[in-house]
Design an enzyme around this catalytic site. Structure first.
Site, PDB file in Angstrom:
ATOM      1  N   LYS A  15       0.860  -1.336   0.003  1.00 18.39           N
ATOM      2  CA  LYS A  15       0.036  -0.138   0.027  1.00 18.39           C
ATOM      3  C   LYS A  15       0.957   1.335  -0.060  1.00 18.39           C
ATOM      4  O   LYS A  15       0.481   2.179  -0.776  1.00 18.39           O
ATOM      5  CB  LYS A  15      -0.853  -0.024   1.247  1.00 18.39           C
TER       6      LYS A  15
ATOM      7  N   LYS B 171      -5.188 -10.659  -7.159  1.00 23.46           N
ATOM      8  CA  LYS B 171      -6.569 -10.776  -6.493  1.00 23.46           C
ATOM      9  C   LYS B 171      -7.538  -9.687  -6.832  1.00 23.46           C
ATOM     10  O   LYS B 171      -7.045  -8.504  -7.006  1.00 23.46           O
ATOM     11  CB  LYS B 171      -6.230 -10.997  -4.954  1.00 23.46           C
TER      12      LYS B 171
ATOM     13  N   LYS C 152     -10.266  -3.770  -4.775  1.00 17.26           N
ATOM     14  CA  LYS C 152     -10.764  -2.544  -5.155  1.00 17.26           C
ATOM     15  C   LYS C 152      -9.535  -1.400  -5.328  1.00 17.26           C
ATOM     16  O   LYS C 152      -9.602  -0.787  -6.249  1.00 17.26           O
ATOM     17  CB  LYS C 152     -11.684  -1.780  -3.994  1.00 17.26           C
TER      18      LYS C 152
HETATM   19  P1  AMP Z   1     -11.074  -5.713   3.051  1.00 17.65           P
HETATM   20  O1  AMP Z   1     -11.705  -5.247   2.022  1.00 17.65           O
HETATM   21  O2  AMP Z   1      -9.431  -5.773   2.755  1.00 17.65           O
HETATM   22  O3  AMP Z   1     -11.260  -5.342   4.367  1.00 17.65           O
HETATM   23  O4  AMP Z   1     -11.110  -7.482   2.946  1.00 17.65           O
HETATM   24  C1  AMP Z   1     -12.085  -8.246   3.835  1.00 17.65           C
HETATM   25  C2  AMP Z   1     -11.890  -9.657   3.874  1.00 17.65           C
HETATM   26  O5  AMP Z   1     -11.973 -10.092   2.533  1.00 17.65           O
HETATM   27  C3  AMP Z   1     -10.483 -10.208   4.314  1.00 17.65           C
HETATM   28  O6  AMP Z   1     -10.985 -11.191   4.970  1.00 17.65           O
HETATM   29  C4  AMP Z   1      -9.941 -10.381   3.007  1.00 17.65           C
HETATM   30  O7  AMP Z   1      -8.990 -11.543   3.357  1.00 17.65           O
HETATM   31  C5  AMP Z   1     -10.969 -11.061   2.175  1.00 17.65           C
HETATM   32  N1  AMP Z   1     -10.682 -10.677   0.751  1.00 17.65           N
HETATM   33  C6  AMP Z   1     -10.306  -9.487   0.047  1.00 17.65           C
HETATM   34  N2  AMP Z   1     -10.108  -9.646  -1.243  1.00 17.65           N
HETATM   35  C7  AMP Z   1     -10.251 -11.141  -1.439  1.00 17.65           C
HETATM   36  C8  AMP Z   1     -10.316 -11.955  -2.757  1.00 17.65           C
HETATM   37  N3  AMP Z   1      -9.840 -11.436  -3.702  1.00 17.65           N
HETATM   38  N4  AMP Z   1     -10.478 -13.206  -2.672  1.00 17.65           N
HETATM   39  C9  AMP Z   1     -10.672 -13.737  -1.097  1.00 17.65           C
HETATM   40  N5  AMP Z   1     -10.964 -12.850  -0.275  1.00 17.65           N
HETATM   41  C10 AMP Z   1     -10.633 -11.777  -0.316  1.00 17.65           C
END
Ligand code: AMP
Ligand code: TRP
Length: 334
Positions: A114, A197, A200
């Protein structure tokens, strides 16, 4: 004996969660509420590690919570709350940050990724200590299992290390938590670039499917998803990463195995497969979107549900924090 505890968190930093969040995290949360004492939080303190517009943050925190309820989290079965409602998260984070090595924190990949994007000098100290706040979220609730996607594995290792270090130095205080990561859905890939992955921050809009997205747009994105050389529908991460990602999404949403899908689509082309997949995704997300909209239509009730969740979270958090203050050697405040 009380049920094992799970806790997880998600940031309110977008207008909708995406399919990676949904499959990698939220769907597991819904399942786990049946058999665990489950706590799920909207991590607004984490969100402000990068600049946020205040009105938008408030809006997105409500949208995030509404999507969690819309996806099937039931306030009778689990505790959903907003991180900033419980000041003990920030307090424990401070104590843990005093046990974390500077070098140890510097090795966290997510910070490196980041901060590279904005330049390390632009990155906030909050972004640097983000994983320590995450450890505080987890340890405050004496968590056994943390359901997350693959990208969070390193943060959970740090959390375990900090729990063990604290326990060793001050006496047994924290449960040492373990990761709960479901292999086939832990890393849903970008539809346009299956080597990264779905995210956003790193994906183009064409590469992401949002939980709240309208069906026509979802269908278009799936029809344009990158597939691979050849026309075979086969799970093979090396040779066919694009098709494999689509198969994983299909399998996860229908409860079918990859092998069964390979057999079902033997001899058919990408077009027919993608059309069916689009139906599967639209059918899975439509009820979530509709329930989310209903919940958002009554903001007062949503806020009441979150206040209720905060009440239950507070009971656990204050008890842990009282113990921590005593262990560390802070004087009682009376
Ligand atoms: P965040 O949006 O970073 O707060 O992520 C929220 C949750 O979604 C966390 O447990 C991440 O590990 C999971 N996550 C985010 N992106 C992915 C993805 N592309 N595939 C699987 N899990 C994801
Ligand atoms: N860092 C997690 C993410 O980006 C979100 C998070 C914050 C979290 N606190 C947590 C996840 C506690 C699990 C447990 O996805």
């Amino acid at each position: 004996m009380s049920a094992n505890r799970v806790l997880s968190g998600i940031q309110p930093t977008a207008d909708s969660f995406h399919l990676g969040n949904y499959l990698g995290a939220i769907r597991q949360w819904v399942t786990l509420q049946e058999s665990y004492d489950a706590f799920y939080c909207v991590v607004d303190l984490h969100a402000i590690t990068v600049p946020q517009d205040p009105a938008l943050l408030r809006r997105r925190s409500r949208v995030a919570a509404a999507q969690l309820f819309g996806a099937g989290l039931d306030p009778k079965r689990c505790t959903v709350f907003v991180q900033s409602h419980i000041p003990e998260h920030a307090e424990l984070s401070w104590v843990l940050s005093c046990l974390t090595g500077f070098g140890e924190a510097s090795r966290m990949i997510q910070f490196k990724d980041k901060s590279l994007r904005s330049g390390a000098d632009q990155a906030s100290v909050g972004l640097f200590t983000y994983p320590i706040l995450q450890a505080a979220d987890i340890l405050l609730y004496q968590t056994d299992q943390v359901p997350v996607g693959e990208d969070q594995r390193q943060h959970l290792e740090l959390t375990r290390d900090l729990a063990q270090r604290f326990n060793h130095r001050f006496g047994r205080t924290f449960v040492v938590p373990g990761p709960y990561i479901v292999a086939d859905v832990a890393k849903i890939a970008d539809l346009q670039d299956p080597s990264v992955k779905m995210s956003k921050s790193s994906s183009t809009p064409q590469g992401i499917i949002d939980v709240l997205e309208d069906p026509a747009s979802i269908r278009k994105k799936i029809s344009r998803a990158v597939t691979d050389m050849g026309s075979e529908i086969r799970a093979d991460n090396e040779a066919k990463p694009g098709v494999t990602n689509l198969l994983r999404i299909y399998a996860a949403l229908t409860g079918t195995s990859l092998e069964a899908l390979e057999r079902q689509y033997e001899g058919s082309g990408y077009g027919a497969f993608k059309k069916d997949l689009a139906d599967v995704v639209v059918d899975a997300l439509a009820p979530v979107r509709e329930r989310t909209e209903e919940i958002l239509a009554d903001e007062a009730e949503l806020d009441r549900m979150l206040a209720d969740g905060a009440g239950r979270a507070r009971e656990v958090a204050t008890a842990t924090m009282a113990l921590v203050r005593d262990r560390v050697g802070f004087l009682p405040a009376r």
